[in-house]
Enzyme design. Structure first.
Site, PDB file in Angstrom:
ATOM      1  N   LYS A   1       1.019  -1.284  -0.042  1.00 49.01           N
ATOM      2  CA  LYS A   1       0.118  -0.139   0.002  1.00 49.01           C
ATOM      3  C   LYS A   1       0.979   1.238  -0.072  1.00 49.01           C
ATOM      4  O   LYS A   1       2.023   1.206   0.262  1.00 49.01           O
ATOM      5  CB  LYS A   1      -0.895   0.097   1.364  1.00 49.01           C
ATOM      6  CG  LYS A   1      -0.175  -0.057   2.617  1.00 49.01           C
ATOM      7  CD  LYS A   1      -1.267  -0.448   3.759  1.00 49.01           C
ATOM      8  CE  LYS A   1      -0.623  -0.239   5.002  1.00 49.01           C
ATOM      9  NZ  LYS A   1      -1.424  -0.296   6.122  1.00 49.01           N
TER      10      LYS A   1
ATOM     11  N   TYR B   1      17.157  31.517   4.529  1.00 51.09           N
ATOM     12  CA  TYR B   1      15.943  32.301   5.117  1.00 51.09           C
ATOM     13  C   TYR B   1      16.067  32.671   6.415  1.00 51.09           C
ATOM     14  O   TYR B   1      16.565  31.719   7.062  1.00 51.09           O
ATOM     15  CB  TYR B   1      14.498  31.685   4.719  1.00 51.09           C
ATOM     16  CG  TYR B   1      13.913  31.589   3.269  1.00 51.09           C
ATOM     17  CD1 TYR B   1      14.073  32.645   2.574  1.00 51.09           C
ATOM     18  CD2 TYR B   1      13.590  30.399   2.694  1.00 51.09           C
ATOM     19  CE1 TYR B   1      13.561  32.911   1.440  1.00 51.09           C
ATOM     20  CE2 TYR B   1      13.397  30.456   1.341  1.00 51.09           C
ATOM     21  CZ  TYR B   1      13.090  31.737   0.616  1.00 51.09           C
ATOM     22  OH  TYR B   1      12.763  31.575  -0.826  1.00 51.09           O
TER      23      TYR B   1
END
Length: 837
Positions: free
Chosen positions: A508, A732
């Site tokens: 899955k 940043y």
């Protein structure tokens, strides 16, 4: 044919390339022949996936701990194989009227006897390479160097085992001047068997280290075992600076009496004295003195391992009498050896297999076998000239054309002058180009669509330029998936399971982020009983990719009943509405006994029938004819945590009670299963009929009592390296500064690729140039930065985010999560690259 011991005659030399018959094989192996004795055999096969053609092929049914080749006899007979070496006959041999079965006590021993028979009539030089590390590299470089002047056959990749070695030696024939084989061992007693197969004239040992030491008392015991390979050799090449190797050789009267060619960087008593000279970055100069003659060489490497391996290869060439000028040219052109075949996504829904490991006729067949193992897909081979094969050109390319034709390749493209000259040997639809540049000039991407393309080229042809045209242009951050590690993990689970316990493999969430259909195809080969997916669309994708195994949908939406029936998917039934809806849909489609799987909630409190609903469930199931219960199962909430073992045991008790009630109502048996990866390892007494390994298949996590290999490596490459002055910030927010000048690498991976922001500002690290380096500054959406000061890192160098050097479990812990989430959060824009070792 008739083979006899003793000296090699001209007639025997010719017989090396002749077919054996089934009666020859029975005589050589001491087996009992059942069936025809005159069936011809030219090729041997042990892997049913690798059947490219079956004419004159014998299948050897090898029985191992987790696989039994006898189970594939019926399939292979249907595909045209007619000669089988077996340890037991099929139950009804009348089903195979024109086949020959040779019944042997042990088929691996029989394979070795066959290869030893081939070796006994090969009159040219055989070289064997062993050691703890570097043997594959030395073998490949020897093949490249000696192949410049003579035809060479070498073992493919690292075919160095009890099975790989005889399969390689079987390929010997009179067309080759040298046979070069690699030999590895894991247990005492194995090398004596390989010695009888290879019988090397020249023995080469690289070194003795800690690899594969678990079954030996120490490195000396391991060295003694490896040196048994050279008991009948005339010459031994080794590094005198490796004290254990030198001591073990000189202390053995048989080995010490041979022509010993030892080399050293420091010991003037060595037969070969080597001095290193500094060259430009990435290169090393070597001054090699052998038997009074000194030559100078340059190799395009500077790391210690590559230097040692190249010296060893050069010494062997000197021993064979190869001219120093030829050695010098070959050494200058040595290239890194890729240790795997990779499959990548290509343009126009194509897949690309890159195999630059070596380019010779022997390795071509193996690559073609891998190409043909891709199910129900058009295939294309792009092949270059074989460089300096030493073979007669017309005969060589006629043989290649025959191999391509037998393999059933849909499209053939030849590149090189020799292929162009011999184009008449190939199918009239084949295309040819004088050079790689000529192909690129005429490249039309529309000509390649929905096919698997094998690039098989000698290194001088620079097929990586073609690969760049054919490869889907995604960004260079990739998740590598080691298919061999998945195979090893499945076999490791089988080692600890009871005989007969089935495996439901969970694929899955895109195979836990690894690639659902590719993983599913591999698991199907390994004969797991069924596959588990989360939603119906995942199951539909598996069906579209050709997967035929039962697929169980674990979280089906009631609206998906029709599409599940259409694609033969089996639903989990978890409440009364899903039971009624699916029963009605099956009945409306005229179905009887459609397979379903009942989920019991024993304490996890997700999907599933509660204990007080079981009797009503049993009553409703009893009256249904459109459905049949294939399994009843539950899910453990905390099987990995010893603190919750009592709760786990209570879950198992509730599960047993519920299953017993349902069994009484149905009146027929069904499978029971409750164990996930942790449960398999910690509660083996509750395996019941089937188990459901999930994350364990992918090697994530750390488990006691089971040796699981990491499957995934998340990696990228450096885009730029720049010096950032002291006091200047990175990233940043200006959150990262330093009082020192720093070399900062910028890499194209960020939080949009699954690299968590929490790992920025020194909390996480990357593995670059052999060591960990800190991630600096805030992680951006598409990029991050790392401090590579002092590493020598440069643009294009690899960087590992997690893998062999940084465990995913460690990264998950730093992020406050689990490996499952780390794997499944890597988005589809990160390309999956599948490879075999």
């Amino acid at each position: 044919m008739s083979l006899c011991a003793g000296s090699v005659t001209t007639k025997q030399q010719e017989e090396v390339s002749m077919d054996y018959t089934s009666s020859d094989i029975a005589r050589i192996t001491g087996g009992r022949l059942a069936g025809s004795g005159d069936l011809a055999v030219a090729d041997l096969l042990i892997d049913s996936r690798q059947v490219s053609y079956t004419e004159r092929t014998a299948f050897i049914a090898v029985r191992g701990a987790n696989h039994d080749g006898h189970n594939f006899i019926d399939e292979l007979y249907g595909r045209g194989v007619r000669v089988f070496l077996v340890e037991r006959l099929p139950e009804n041999t009348d089903y195979y009227p024109d086949a020959a079965f040779i019944v042997c006590e042990n088929t691996v021993d029989a394979l070795q006897l066959l290869a030893a028979s081939k070796r006994s009539v090969f009159g040219s030089t055989v070289i064997a390479v062993t050691g703890s590390a570097g043997k594959t590299i030395v073998k490949e470089w020897l093949g490249d160097l000696l192949g410049r002047i003579s035809p060479v056959i070498r073992s493919p990749r690292s075919y160095n085992s009890q099975i790989g070695v005889p399969l390689s030696v079987w390929k010997l024939n009179e067309k080759f001047s040298y046979g070069i084989f690699e030999a590895g061992i894991s247990f005492p007693g194995e090398m004596e068997k390989l010695q009888k197969v290879i019988r090397p004239d020249i023995g080469v040992i690289t070194n003795i280290g800690d690899a594969h030491s678990e079954n030996f008392e120490g490195n000396e015991a391991k060295a003694a075992e490896k040196l048994k390979l050279f008991s009948g050799s005339s010459t031994i090449v080794f590094c005198r600076d490796h004290s254990i190797v030198r001591r073990m050789i000189l202390s053995d009267s048989n080995l010490a009496s041979k022509n010993l060619v030892d080399w050293s960087l420091v010991d003037h008593e060595a037969r070969v004295l080597v001095r290193q000279k500094k060259k430009r970055v990435g290169y090393t100069g070597l001054e090699i003195t052998y038997d009074g003659r000194t030559g100078e060489y340059v190799i395009p490497f500077s790391d210690r391992a590559s230097v040692e391996n190249s010296i060893t290869a050069a010494c062997v060439c000197l021993v064979t009498g190869m001219e120093p000028a030829d050695i010098r040219t070959g050494m200058a052109g040595l290239m890194s050896v890729a240790m795997r075949m990779e499959m990548k996504s290509g343009i126009n829904n194509c897949h690309l297999i890159e195999d630059y490991y070596n380019s010779d006729p022997g390795s071509l067949k193996m690559a073609l076998d891998f190409l043909r193992s891709q199910n129900n897909t058009r295939t294309t081979l792009i092949l270059s000239d074989f460089v300096q094969s030493g073979r007669e050109e017309k005969e060589l390319y006629a043989e290649v054309a025959q191999l391509v034709g037998k393999t059933g390749i849909d499209k053939f493209i030849g590149i090189g002058d020799a292929l162009m000259r011999n184009s008449s040997s190939f199918d009239e639809e084949a295309r040819f180009y004088y050079s790689t540049a000529n192909f690129i000039e005429n490249f039309n991407p529309k000509e390649f669509r929905s096919e698997v393309i094998l690039l098989k080229g000698a290194r001088k042809f620079e097929f990586e330029k073609i690969a760049r045209l054919l490869e889907q242009q995604l960004h260079i951050t990739v998740l590598e998936i080691n298919l061999d590690a998945i195979s090893a993990n499945i076999n490791e689970f089988r080692r600890i399971l009871n005989p007969g316990t089935r495996i439901m493999a969970m694929v899955k969430a895109f195979g836990y982020g690894s690639g659902g259909s590719e993983i599913a195809s591999l698991l199907e080969f390994h004969r797991v009983s069924c596959l588990g997916v989360a939603y119906a669309d995942e199951g539909v994708e598996l069906r579209r990719s050709g997967v035929r195994l039962p697929v169980i949908v674990m979280n089906p939406e009631v609206s998906s009943a029709e599409i599940m029936i259409e694609n033969n998917l089996e639903p989990e039934i978890y409440n009364f509405s899903s039971l009624s809806r699916f029963a009605d849909t099956a009945a409306r489609n005229g179905l009887l006994d459609y397979p379903v799987h009942l989920k019991i909630d024993t304490g996890m409190h997700r999907l599933g029938f509660m204990p007080d609903e079981i009797r009503e469930l049993a009553a409703r199931i009893k009256g249904l004819t459109s459905l049949k219960v294939m399994s009843v199962f539950s899910h453990l909430a905390a099987s990995e945590d010893p603190a919750h073992d009592q709760f786990t045991l209570s879950q198992i008790e509730r599960f047993n009670s519920a299953a017993a009630i349902i069994r009484e109502a149905t009146g027929y048996p069904f499978l029971k299963h409750i164990l996930n990866t942790a449960g398999i390892i910690r509660f083996p007494q509750y395996q019941f009929d089937m188990v459901r390994p999930g994350i364990g298949i992918y090697g994530a996590g750390s488990w006691e009592g089971i040796n699981l290999r990491p499957v995934s490596r998340f990696k990228t490459r450096i885009l730029q390296v720049k010096m950032v002055p002291a006091g200047e910030p990175v990233g940043y927010g200006c959150s990262d500064t330093s009082g020192m000048d720093r070399m900062i690498a910028i890499l194209p991976v960020g939080y949009a690729d699954g690299l968590r922001r929490v790992l920025g500002n020194g909390r996480g690290s990357l593995f670059i140039k052999g060591r960990r380096v800190p991630i600096v500054g805030n992680i951006c959406m598409d990029m991050c930065m790392a401090d590579v000061t002092g590493t020598g890192a440069s643009e294009g160098d690899d960087a590992e985010l997690f893998g062999p050097n940084i465990p995913i479990s460690e990264i998950a812990a730093q992020c406050g999560t689990i490996p499952y989430e780390m794997l499944t959060s890597i988005p589809a824009r990160v390309k999956r690259v599948f490879y075999r070792e």
